[in-house]
Design an enzyme around this catalytic site. Sequence first.
Site, PDB file in Angstrom:
ATOM      1  N   SER A  66       0.842  -1.208   0.000  1.00  0.00           N
ATOM      2  CA  SER A  66       0.000   0.000   0.000  1.00  0.00           C
ATOM      3  C   SER A  66       0.872   1.251   0.000  1.00  0.00           C
ATOM      4  O   SER A  66       0.397   2.349  -0.296  1.00  0.00           O
ATOM      5  CB  SER A  66      -0.927   0.004   1.226  1.00  0.00           C
ATOM      6  OG  SER A  66      -0.191  -0.231   2.407  1.00  0.00           O
TER       7      SER A  66
ATOM      8  N   ASP B 243       5.564  -7.351   2.682  1.00  0.00           N
ATOM      9  CA  ASP B 243       4.662  -7.712   1.586  1.00  0.00           C
ATOM     10  C   ASP B 243       5.462  -8.036   0.320  1.00  0.00           C
ATOM     11  O   ASP B 243       6.346  -7.264  -0.057  1.00  0.00           O
ATOM     12  CB  ASP B 243       3.791  -6.474   1.276  1.00  0.00           C
ATOM     13  CG  ASP B 243       2.333  -6.804   1.124  1.00  0.00           C
ATOM     14  OD1 ASP B 243       1.983  -7.987   1.135  1.00  0.00           O
ATOM     15  OD2 ASP B 243       1.546  -5.839   1.016  1.00  0.00           O
TER      16      ASP B 243
ATOM     17  N   GLU C 230      -9.742  -9.369   3.261  1.00  0.00           N
ATOM     18  CA  GLU C 230     -10.007  -7.958   2.947  1.00  0.00           C
ATOM     19  C   GLU C 230     -11.345  -7.810   2.234  1.00  0.00           C
ATOM     20  O   GLU C 230     -11.621  -8.514   1.247  1.00  0.00           O
ATOM     21  CB  GLU C 230      -8.869  -7.404   2.071  1.00  0.00           C
ATOM     22  CG  GLU C 230      -9.076  -5.938   1.717  1.00  0.00           C
ATOM     23  CD  GLU C 230      -7.829  -5.217   1.226  1.00  0.00           C
ATOM     24  OE1 GLU C 230      -6.730  -5.810   1.234  1.00  0.00           O
ATOM     25  OE2 GLU C 230      -7.961  -4.045   0.828  1.00  0.00           O
TER      26      GLU C 230
END
Length: 284
Positions: free
Chosen positions: A46, A84, A183
Amino acid sequence: MKKVTINTLRKMKQAGERITMLTAYDASFARLLDRAGTDVLLVGDSLGMVVQGHDTTLPVTMDQMVYHCAAVKRGVQRAHLVGDLPFGTYQGSADEAVKNAVRLIAEGGAESVKLEGGAEYADVVQRIVRAGIPVMGHIGLTPQSVHRLGGYVVQGRTEEKAQKLLADAKALEEAGCYSLILEMMPTELSAQIARELTIPVIGIGAGAGCDGQVLVIYDLLGLNPDFSPKFVKKYLDLGMLIREAVMRYNDDVRQGTFPAPEHSFTGGEQGKGAPVLQLYSSIK
Ligand code: KIV
């Protein structure tokens, strides 16, 4: 202070203790979030959106993830640190996935890695775990597949799609994931997945039935005034506080009220006669 490990997280699930998780992208934020008692810090891709200003996470590179992981690592003492795997670094082959996961651990200092995708990634998960690296799965809205999903939309709203997500979750647990992110999916579905899995399930936009919660720290702090999705709770309007502080600073500089005498040095102070650089390093 006891370091949080994947064993701690497993025990927390068994004891019914909820897990807190946040994203971090640099050492200063990591230090603050760690000292506030956050259990897990994720160096999320992100960062492509909130730090780099892209519309998606897709342009983030492996080198950038390693760089940010290493920075975050320097701020963390207690939290478990997850790195990530960015788009294109594990989809091609299990060999490439292992190589990139190793980089996040060895160069970035991460303690586990996260990757997006369901049962189709079971073999990749197995290979990374076999290399000694714990893997956190991520299903539901998987932002690296934004174009295939047709946007950032809630997943698993039909019986068929819900069953597929449940099967994906079980396949990832079976493949060796130590934890799973869900999510943007209906609360009943995520609660069912959390109940049926023995590994900790952490939600974002997935309701209150998970074993823990993750948010992007910029969203929690209200750093982007143009982003207010339903699943985010803004605990602070830091964006507004920053704007106000900077406006006051701009006014002070323009009016000549900053720096004031108390922010300034004179020739008679400590360090008199010392070279300017030496004086600066003694202040630091
Ligand atoms: O990249 C990220 O920050 C994430 C979280 C939102 C789970 O994947």
